[in-house]
Design a protein around this motif. Structure first.
Motif, mmCIF file in Angstrom:
data_model
loop_
_atom_site.group_PDB
_atom_site.id
_atom_site.type_symbol
_atom_site.label_atom_id
_atom_site.label_comp_id
_atom_site.label_asym_id
_atom_site.label_seq_id
_atom_site.Cartn_x
_atom_site.Cartn_y
_atom_site.Cartn_z
ATOM 1 N N LEU A 10 37.918 3.845 100.511
ATOM 2 C CA LEU A 10 36.512 3.357 99.516
ATOM 3 C C LEU A 10 35.935 5.171 99.713
ATOM 4 C CD1 LEU A 10 35.589 1.772 98.237
ATOM 5 C CD2 LEU A 10 34.533 0.993 100.172
ATOM 6 N N LEU A 11 35.926 5.482 100.520
ATOM 7 C CA LEU A 11 34.899 7.661 100.515
ATOM 8 C C LEU A 11 35.555 8.376 99.619
ATOM 9 C CD1 LEU A 11 34.355 8.265 104.145
ATOM 10 C CD2 LEU A 11 32.994 6.670 102.620
ATOM 11 N N ALA A 12 36.349 8.589 99.168
ATOM 12 C CA ALA A 12 37.142 9.709 98.611
ATOM 13 C C ALA A 12 36.722 8.918 96.891
ATOM 14 C CB ALA A 12 38.145 9.302 98.875
ATOM 15 N N GLU A 13 37.481 7.445 97.226
ATOM 16 C CA GLU A 13 37.063 7.264 95.084
ATOM 17 C C GLU A 13 35.778 7.351 95.398
ATOM 18 O OE1 GLU A 13 39.609 3.543 95.179
ATOM 19 O OE2 GLU A 13 37.898 2.435 94.592
ATOM 20 N N LYS A 14 34.351 7.030 95.841
ATOM 21 C CA LYS A 14 32.899 6.793 95.742
ATOM 22 C C LYS A 14 32.714 8.067 95.456
ATOM 23 C CE LYS A 14 31.167 2.492 97.680
ATOM 24 N NZ LYS A 14 29.848 2.238 98.436
ATOM 25 N N ALA A 15 33.035 9.338 96.313
ATOM 26 C CA ALA A 15 32.466 10.418 96.229
ATOM 27 C C ALA A 15 33.464 12.116 94.690
ATOM 28 C CB ALA A 15 32.885 10.793 96.675
ATOM 29 N N GLY A 16 34.290 11.172 94.518
ATOM 30 C CA GLY A 16 35.376 11.381 93.842
ATOM 31 C C GLY A 16 35.793 12.645 94.385
ATOM 32 N N ILE A 17 36.108 13.080 95.399
ATOM 33 C CA ILE A 17 37.325 13.927 95.136
ATOM 34 C C ILE A 17 37.531 13.505 97.601
ATOM 35 C CG2 ILE A 17 34.938 14.823 96.930
ATOM 36 C CD1 ILE A 17 36.038 18.072 96.687
ATOM 37 N N SER A 18 38.859 13.916 97.502
ATOM 38 C CA SER A 18 39.061 13.457 99.025
ATOM 39 C C SER A 18 39.483 15.058 99.768
ATOM 40 C CB SER A 18 40.483 13.549 98.879
ATOM 41 O OG SER A 18 40.774 14.134 98.223
ATOM 42 N N ALA A 19 38.854 15.883 99.197
ATOM 43 C CA ALA A 19 39.236 17.405 100.378
ATOM 44 C C ALA A 19 38.254 18.572 100.002
ATOM 45 C CB ALA A 19 40.573 17.574 100.765
ATOM 46 N N PHE A 20 37.477 19.240 100.844
ATOM 47 C CA PHE A 20 36.441 20.190 100.370
ATOM 48 C C PHE A 20 36.487 20.972 101.871
ATOM 49 C CE2 PHE A 20 32.839 18.474 102.112
ATOM 50 C CZ PHE A 20 33.403 16.767 101.337
ATOM 51 N N GLU A 21 35.789 22.270 101.658
ATOM 52 C CA GLU A 21 35.244 23.254 102.107
ATOM 53 C C GLU A 21 34.146 23.046 102.574
ATOM 54 O OE1 GLU A 21 37.929 27.111 103.260
ATOM 55 O OE2 GLU A 21 35.656 27.289 102.463
ATOM 56 N N TRP A 22 33.468 22.837 103.725
ATOM 57 C CA TRP A 22 32.099 23.036 103.590
ATOM 58 C C TRP A 22 30.983 24.354 104.242
ATOM 59 C CZ3 TRP A 22 28.573 20.200 100.421
ATOM 60 C CH2 TRP A 22 27.728 19.509 100.731
ATOM 61 N N LYS A 23 30.059 24.472 104.090
ATOM 62 C CA LYS A 23 29.826 26.058 105.113
ATOM 63 C C LYS A 23 28.115 25.527 105.010
ATOM 64 C CE LYS A 23 32.825 28.886 102.207
ATOM 65 N NZ LYS A 23 32.623 29.492 101.498
ATOM 66 N N HIS A 24 28.103 24.443 105.425
ATOM 67 C CA HIS A 24 26.389 24.932 105.794
ATOM 68 C C HIS A 24 25.231 24.210 106.449
ATOM 69 C CE1 HIS A 24 26.799 26.107 101.430
ATOM 70 N NE2 HIS A 24 27.732 24.964 100.788
ATOM 71 N N ALA A 25 26.761 24.171 107.523
ATOM 72 C CA ALA A 25 26.429 22.957 108.850
ATOM 73 C C ALA A 25 26.749 23.468 110.029
ATOM 74 C CB ALA A 25 26.948 21.328 108.888
ATOM 75 N N GLN A 26 25.884 23.021 111.008
ATOM 76 C CA GLN A 26 25.980 23.820 111.924
ATOM 77 C C GLN A 26 26.677 22.600 113.716
ATOM 78 O OE1 GLN A 26 26.423 27.259 112.880
ATOM 79 N NE2 GLN A 26 25.385 27.294 110.363
ATOM 80 N N SER A 27 26.455 21.665 112.811
ATOM 81 C CA SER A 27 27.057 20.522 113.429
ATOM 82 C C SER A 27 27.575 18.506 112.835
ATOM 83 C CB SER A 27 25.669 19.746 114.887
ATOM 84 O OG SER A 27 24.946 18.659 113.572
ATOM 85 N N LEU A 28 28.802 18.214 113.564
ATOM 86 C CA LEU A 28 28.677 17.002 112.788
ATOM 87 C C LEU A 28 27.363 15.987 111.645
ATOM 88 C CD1 LEU A 28 31.169 15.583 112.460
ATOM 89 C CD2 LEU A 28 31.091 14.936 114.253
ATOM 90 N N GLY A 29 26.240 15.909 112.390
ATOM 91 C CA GLY A 29 25.889 15.064 112.313
ATOM 92 C C GLY A 29 24.821 15.752 111.225
ATOM 93 N N GLU A 30 24.743 16.954 110.705
ATOM 94 C CA GLU A 30 24.184 17.927 109.490
ATOM 95 C C GLU A 30 25.109 17.735 108.838
ATOM 96 O OE1 GLU A 30 23.427 22.064 110.364
ATOM 97 O OE2 GLU A 30 22.460 21.681 111.869
ATOM 98 N N LEU A 31 26.523 17.905 109.420
ATOM 99 C CA LEU A 31 27.659 17.940 108.205
ATOM 100 C C LEU A 31 27.200 16.694 107.218
ATOM 101 C CD1 LEU A 31 30.276 18.609 106.735
ATOM 102 C CD2 LEU A 31 31.332 18.413 108.728
ATOM 103 N N SER A 32 26.867 15.245 108.458
ATOM 104 C CA SER A 32 27.572 14.332 107.573
ATOM 105 C C SER A 32 26.174 13.777 106.564
ATOM 106 C CB SER A 32 26.810 12.885 108.656
ATOM 107 O OG SER A 32 27.599 11.932 108.855
ATOM 108 N N GLU A 33 25.108 14.567 107.137
ATOM 109 C CA GLU A 33 23.331 14.187 106.364
ATOM 110 C C GLU A 33 23.771 14.991 104.969
ATOM 111 O OE1 GLU A 33 20.630 13.974 109.205
ATOM 112 O OE2 GLU A 33 19.669 15.170 107.682
#
Lengths: 78, 160
Positions: A10-33
């Motif tokens: 459901l998350l991929a459907e809601k976001a409209g994307i299933s995979a991407f790179e992310w460079k802005h987070a140092q921790s799991l919590g930061e990434l999630s937020e």
């Protein structure tokens, strides 16, 4: 520092994307937020994280270059 | 961590009845195995608000699903005196009546094959990253709300 993010179900459907790179987070919590903010359709969604294919609950877990972080809705297999 | 080649437990489409027969046949030479249990999960024609389920579409996080299934198998082998354990889980579309999940447990004697089968089925449901979408006869679809949060229903283990 870039990590690979994968969304499932459901998350991929809601976001409209299933995979991407992310460079802005140092921790799991930061990434999630940050991902929740970047994809507002995820606002009410519930998910579990895996880092490099192992479930991780601790949001202060630091991320390393090249880590694969999965955001997964509750499982429904079997 | 061992570098064994990762086994693929995921099966594209429904698991055919022939596969169940083949598994039974394949155990013939294992002449010290006297007991086998088989679990088959098939798709039910559930009714939701006047719509009837026509099929389920399974999706997975394949690398992690295979990793977790392998771990669960190892746990079962460690806990019971088993000879073999086969797991197959469908990905993709499985129609009503078709099999989307199969577990077969074999041992010398019948003692372990009942609890081990139940363990495998329940642990897989709780811990393996697989999701399902109900597809209705009218073409509409809805995600099934999962219960599995990756925590074993059988032990005190928790993730870091």
């Amino acid at each position: 520092m870039a990590v690979k993010v994968k969304l499932f179900g459901l998350l991929a459907e809601k976001a409209g994307i299933s995979a991407f790179e992310w460079k802005h987070a140092q921790s799991l919590g930061e990434l999630s937020e940050q991902v929740r903010k970047a994809y507002p359709n995820l606002n009410d969604a519930v998910w579990v994280h895996a880092v490099n294919q192992t479930i991780v609950h601790a949001l202060d877990t630091p991320l390393k270059e090249g880590d694969e972080v999965a955001m997964m809705p509750p499982f429904a297999g079997g | 961590m061992s570098e064994k080649k990762a086994k693929n437990y995921l099966y594209e489409g429904p698991i055919p009845s022939e596969k169940v027969a083949q598994s039974v046949e394949a155990h013939k030479p294992k002449v010290h195995c006297g007991a086998h249990t088989i679990f088959l999960g098939s798709v039910r024609a559930d009714e939701l608000e006047g719509r009837t389920v026509a099929a389920i579409e399974y999706s997975a996080y394949p690398e992690m699903a295979n990793k977790v299934i392998a771990e669960i198998r190892e746990e079962a082998f460690a806990r019971w005196d088993l000879a073999c354990l086969h797991v197959h889980h469908s990905v993709g579309r499985v129609n009503v009546g078709e099999v989307g999940f199969m577990v077969m447990v074999s041992a010398g004697h019948r003692g372990p094959v009942f609890p081990a089968l139940e363990y495998l089925v329940n642990e897989i449901k709780a811990r393996v990253p697989i999701w399902k979408k109900e597809i209705f006869a009218d073409g509409s679809e809805t995600w099934v709300e999962g219960q599995g949060m990756g925590i074993s229903p059988n032990s005190e283990q928790t993730a870091p």
